[in-house]
Design an enzyme around this catalytic site. Structure first.
Site, PDB file in Angstrom:
ATOM      1  CG  HIS A  88      -4.045  -0.652   4.798  1.00 61.05           C
ATOM      2  ND1 HIS A  88      -3.428  -1.146   3.613  1.00 61.05           N
ATOM      3  CD2 HIS A  88      -5.555  -0.522   4.300  1.00 61.05           C
ATOM      4  CE1 HIS A  88      -4.290  -1.287   2.861  1.00 61.05           C
ATOM      5  NE2 HIS A  88      -5.271  -0.944   2.834  1.00 61.05           N
TER       6      HIS A  88
ATOM      7  CB  CYS B 203      -0.921   0.144   1.060  1.00 61.58           C
ATOM      8  SG  CYS B 203      -0.263   0.013   2.787  1.00 61.58           S
TER       9      CYS B 203
END
Length: 446
Positions: free
Chosen positions: A287, A63
């Site tokens: 994340h 990510c």
């Protein structure tokens, strides 16, 4: 244009030449590269079947590259001249085919160009066939996949953006194929210059990707978003115990907000909170996702009244609506108001006549900034949230989740709803942020 092979020959009378692929690999992964972490990073840039302009992320880790590229993709999709679409429509969500490929290439070029000082590097596969896990793993007797992958890399050099653009078009299949995310990451690092990255990092010995959990560190995220691999997210520089800590030096195209600021672990400066476009990376502890809107008022220049409320709130660490009198001088200095001791003492007495030892925010604002500006934000605005991991999406479909956002002035607010992780992140910029999401979904930032 010049090509540099992954292998460098020894020069007569010299020690072996350092291999740039080995250098970039060491900076990225450190001294040890775990096979399972490498495989999680080995995907290419792949679009969702359920949202034509949304990139997929198969496993945790990449990510740090995919989310920033998605943010630049959204920027080009919504705000480039060639991509303008009618207000109130969502025709942009149907972009496909060659136009989708073009926008992804533009996003890649945006990031590479932001780190370049005049030359550009692409790290490509040695053969022009897409490598898959099966044929890479089977190409050597029991050899780890990452060893084979790095052996089959070459470096191509370009001298202009036009050359880079043409090269990205001809090698597009490599970036959307297996290993494409890493090819792009390595291209960004070499274009920036490994020595320059080490100078910008606080700890050059720290790898850009955590060797155990596979998460990109803040230096890598900042490099992707701002073009500089600094370790911090506050504005400019800070002197901390005699050390000059580097932060963000200029307003970014894409913003950044983190739940860690809500938890008081860090401070995100205004340069990242107020980017050029209403697009922000949202960081949980592990994340990155993307929050965006077409409402340009979300990134309108901050008024002095808004700045004053924000600065006061920074010293009101408990969110209680007041600060200790001892902090008044710091607030005045931060707002570039008169802060000589005699004046501070006079204002302390004026703002705390009961000698309670506190200054209320309402009294401070009424004294120094009595004229509240007209509301810049519309009452409601359309917002979207993207999370590239399928299991974090409703029905495991990676799509842009749509909602109706609002950020009322504190005086207009009757009650603040319970904070979800997403709201906690967004409230570091808009303390009163609320959103109603279509179909009552609850967007996840994890």
């Amino acid at each position: 244009m010049a090509s540099t092979s992954q292998q460098n020959e020894e020069e007569p009378g010299s020690s072996s030449v350092v291999n740039p692929v080995d250098e970039v690999r060491a900076m990225t992964w450190g001294s040890e590269l775990k096979e399972d972490v490498f495989l999680r990073w080995s995907q290419g840039f792949v679009f969702s079947d359920d949202e034509p302009m949304a990139l997929l992320q198969y496993e945790g880790g990449p990510c740090a590259i995919i989310a920033p590229l998605q943010a630049f993709l959204v920027k080009n999709l919504l705000f480039s001249q060639e991509s303008q679409c009618e207000e109130g429509t969502e025709s942009w969500r149907q972009t496909n085919g060659d136009q989708r490929k073009h926008l992804l290439l533009c996003a890649m070029q945006d990031v590479i160009s932001s780190v370049s000082s005049g030359s550009y590097f692409l790290v490509l596969q040695e053969d022009k066939q897409e490598l898959t896990i099966e044929n890479v793993a089977g190409s050597s007797d029991g050899e780890p996949t990452h060893v084979t992958f790095h052996r089959n890399l070459r470096i191509q050099t370009y001298k202009s953006e036009d050359e880079l653009r043409g090269a990205l078009m001809t090698t597009y299949h490599m970036f959307v194929g297996h290993g494409g995310v890493l090819l792009f990451l390595y291209s960004v690092l070499l274009t920036k210059g490994l020595a320059v990255i080490q100078e910008e990092m606080e700890d050059p010995s720290e790898p850009l990707i955590d060797g155990i959990y596979g998460h990109g560190n803040q230096c890598l995220i900042n490099l992707m978003v701002t073009g500089r691999a600094v370790s911090n997210v506050f504005d400019h520089e800070k002197d901390v115990a005699g050390l000059q800590m580097k932060g963000i030096s200029k307003q970014s195209l894409i913003g950044f907000l983190t739940i860690l600021e809500n938890l008081k672990y860090c401070e995100v400066g205004t340069l990242l909170k107020n980017p050029n476009y209403p697009i922000w990376l949202l960081a949980s502890e592990t994340h990155l996702t993307v929050f965006f809107s077409r409402e340009l008022a979300l990134v309108a220049t901050e008024t002095k009244w808004e700045e004053a409320r924000r600065v006061f709130s920074e010293y009101d660490t408990e969110g209680s609506g007041f600060i200790q009198c001892a902090m008044l001088q710091n607030v005045l200095e931060a707002l570039e108001l008169v802060a000589v001791p005699e004046y501070v003492e006079f204002m302390t007495q004026r703002l705390d006549p009961e000698k309670c030892g506190i200054v209320l925010q309402n009294m401070f604002m009424a004294e120094f900034f009595p004229d509240e500006p007209d509301r810049l934000l519309p009452e409601y605005f359309t917002v979207y949230h993207y999370n590239g991991i399928s299991r974090s999406n409703p029905n495991s479909k990676v799509m842009f989740l749509k909602g109706r956002g609002s950020a009322p002035n504190p005086g207009e607010l009757e009650v603040l709803t319970e904070a979800t992780p997403l709201k906690s992140c967004l409230r570091t910029k808009w303390p009163t942020f609320e959103a109603d999401w279509e179909n009552n979904v609850k967007p996840s930032i994890n």
